[in-house]
Design an enzyme around this catalytic site. Sequence first.
Site, PDB file in Angstrom:
ATOM      1  N   MET A   1       0.841  -1.193   0.000  1.00  0.00           N
ATOM      2  CA  MET A   1       0.000   0.000   0.000  1.00  0.00           C
ATOM      3  C   MET A   1       0.875   1.240   0.000  1.00  0.00           C
ATOM      4  SD  MET A   1      -3.011  -0.737  -0.311  1.00  0.00           S
ATOM      5  CE  MET A   1      -3.675  -2.345  -0.143  1.00  0.00           C
ATOM      6  N   CYS A   2       0.325   2.296  -0.543  1.00  0.00           N
ATOM      7  CA  CYS A   2       1.060   3.550  -0.674  1.00  0.00           C
ATOM      8  C   CYS A   2       0.141   4.698  -0.290  1.00  0.00           C
ATOM      9  CB  CYS A   2       1.555   3.732  -2.101  1.00  0.00           C
ATOM     10  SG  CYS A   2       2.402   2.275  -2.787  1.00  0.00           S
ATOM     11  N   ARG A   3       0.656   5.903  -0.377  1.00  0.00           N
ATOM     12  CA  ARG A   3      -0.119   7.124  -0.219  1.00  0.00           C
ATOM     13  C   ARG A   3       0.213   8.012  -1.417  1.00  0.00           C
ATOM     14  NH1 ARG A   3      -4.214   6.289   2.953  1.00  0.00           N
ATOM     15  NH2 ARG A   3      -3.937   4.515   1.555  1.00  0.00           N
TER      16      ARG A   3
END
Length: 974
Positions: A1-3
């Site tokens: 997951m990333c932002r």
Amino acid sequence: MCRLTAYIGTPIVAADLVTRPNHSIITQSFAARERLCETHYTPPCINGDGFGIGWYSADIAKDAEPCIYRSTRPAWNDENLMQLSEKIRSHLLFAHVRAATPGSVVAERLCHPFRCGRYLFMHNGNVGGFDKVRRKLMDRLNDACFEFAVANGASDTVVCFALFLNTFPDHMTTVSPDVLRKNTESVVELIVATCQECDVQETSLLNFVISDGLTLLATRFVYDPLSPHSSPASLYFGAGTAYESKRTTTACPGGAVVAGTGGEYGMTHTDRRIKVVIVTSEPLSDNHTDWVAVPSNNILVVTPDLHLLLAPIGSSASMSSALENILSMERKLLPIELQDALGPVASRAVLGGIEGGREGGRAGHKGQNRRASHSPQKGQREEGEEEGDGMEGGAEGGGMAQRARHVILGHCESALALAVSGPYLFSGSQDGSIRVWNIETFTLDVVVPCADEGHSVLALVVHKDVLYTTSSDNKLRAWGMAGRKGGREGGVEGEGEGEMSIGLLGVVFIEGMGHPISLAVAAAPGEEDGGGREGGGFANGNETVYMGFQDTSVRRIKGSVVRFPPSPLLPVPLSLPNTNTTDPSSPISVSSPYTSSSLSPSTTSLHHHLRPPKSGSYTPQNSAPPSAPCSSSSPSLPERLGLGDYESHHCGPVTALTLYPPYIVSGAGDGFVKVWSPATKTCYRTLQGHHGSVLTLLAGREEGVVISGSRDGTIKVWDMESFSCRRTLRGHNDDVLSLAIGAGWLFSGAADGCIVVWRLETLTFYRAFQQAEQAVQSLVVSSDRHQLLFSGLEGGMVLAWDMPHEVSSNGGGREGGVGGRKEEEGANGTEFLRMEECLSELVGYQSVSVSEDDFHKEECWRCAKFLTSLLERLGASVKMVSVVEGRSPVVLARFGNDPSKPTVTMYGHYDVVPATERTWKTVRRKGEREGGREGRGGWVASDLEVSIFCSLVSPPFLPPSLPPFLPPSRTPSL
């Protein structure tokens, strides 16, 4: 997951997005709040496996390829990023911090964003079971896209980007936003289909953000074969006219801003247009009212001219139609005669040397002088005014005063909303206050703090003795105005003695739908509708409040939900005490023991906090608590119209609402005007024709129309009987922001400061004037007694103008009813219609369909409405159909519906062609002559509609249900 975070709009420094906000993308790299964690090895708050930023050149036409800067270092530990973000300035920016999927390599080539040709791409999420589907997905790629995927590591994100690129033959050619949308949706659909084919059981999270330098697209999508109600990865958007710092930021030596020490940023609203859009995994500020959660499995599109559209993935009909509407927007040149008429507008009226609202708002308040307006004296030239300045004309030269009658000062920022009730003018502003002015004396009576600090008043409506307001803090407030009886038109007896008061009745905080941009209030059934004093007394709470939100919804709530008597708040006096202001630059304020904090909803029990249920839309994992405790008896969320019918929803923020009983009418950023039935909560009609956001709506109930103004610079008049466009008015070369109607006139205000006056009866241009180079944000007309037009400007000034004095020469004011005729009753109560009188009224309409005079076009519509009304009285089922915009409608009537009987079809026309001077044989007048009636300049006995008229009353075709005609005194010859 990333932002991730993306920005499109007015050029900004990258630091305003990347480092300065207190929850910037840098802060999210080590303090993420809403990331879905895939493994216990990586804490959900950490995104430290690299970062990247991407941006486009200011001259996108010459340099369409984006630039990127990426690194495998944690974003919080890269000094180069800090320095670069202070110098990079662009209209379109991408920023990303990475948390690698378990098993993925941490390498610079795998850091987002990715670029190819003119495209930027970044991804938050994963493709479930990627090891199973990678081969099948890559088999879909052409050679160039396959090589691109391999060269960049062939991760799930890279393969997704390659699949997107695979839909284009050339990666530098500009394509339409609709093509980009369709290709993006096709990638999502292909991934889901491949996962189903390979029997993948893992969840896929597909939050894509894509741009070609002109258009921005974002998806929020989840596919979980085991649970159809799984939550997608978080994604928000924020929209407004600017994205600005709310307080001074703290900088480190060298000018860099340390992560986490930035200030509070927020969206500002100087008007209803969108000039900035931010898409982000998490809100960039602690103020969550600026952010709207993108619904699950939806796609967001921001067009090059900053139209924001939002719709479910796969709802191709509604989104395609909206994009087609908007992308065809072209500012057409005005007709030559209008350009000539608008020429004098260039010599603008000089408003007493006042140049703007900020400076003017603090001028002229010395000592005990409470007068908050400026009235140039007749014949007096103000300082800075050159001889010959002013408004010498327009198309017809007269009618409106050459300059504003009064310049009302007070607001320091944009006057976004105006309303009039009796002798009082209410103005709501970007500065968060409402000011109440006495129209008769042009004095300021009260200043009411109406929004939390840093927020704007977006809309206000006066309903009887209750003032409803919405603001950018996402709150609906109700204010009671007590003591408004007696005196003149509901004014106060003993004015200035403090007998009138205003107090806060209640507040509703509505979370999760974005800002409530538009507002309308409908009276309860059986009560007088609308604001003002007509209804008398105090509103009983049975009225319905409608609001339009940024999440594209139209919602309603009962007025009783907002108000909670008895009020513990003491009323604020509507009379200002004499003040002795020592600082002349200070604006007028209320000298009262009741400060702004005493009016704050957070300090009272009059507060409801409404938020969507967890099962409805994604709820932030660490959302801020409400500013007031929730009551156990708190009502449910405002009810959405058209719930469940996605195709009937708007695709853009709902920027305008108006009431046309029994309908509520909405206009939105998708360019559509929708007519809603409150009874069924469904969309009754969708009116198409605008090619830009609909920014303002106005109901002309007496005229039977709804009028809309748009970013395409046009005004459209919609007939509410046939639900078709009766006329398109072109008088502006800029966005139409406001409309007002009164005393037989239609007023329209635009972003260039121009106000155009139209004759309401004929819908023709009268004149135009321009008060300043400031957008006309709001317009309102006072009551018949005062006869004033008020305009609110972007700078904060409110101007009062005298109304036009021209008396309509076309007379009548007929609205298509069978009016003016006498009706008689027979002995058995049967209604009789005099054929001769009906025929006389019919031929009285100057329905010349091919005339260049716009007046005759309106006469065609009036004639059609007359026939519609007459045929309905005769027992027919009738409808009007507009086949071609701007042309006369077709009137369709049917008597009876018995399939066993033959159908007789009669055809005729109610419009005529103009007679030329060469072929005119008689005197052009309306009257009686031997053998028939005369009208429209010729003998009506030769007109086809007279044949139909007489056929209707002849025995062979007379339906038994028809009311009988009284025999005419003179039968027309056929």
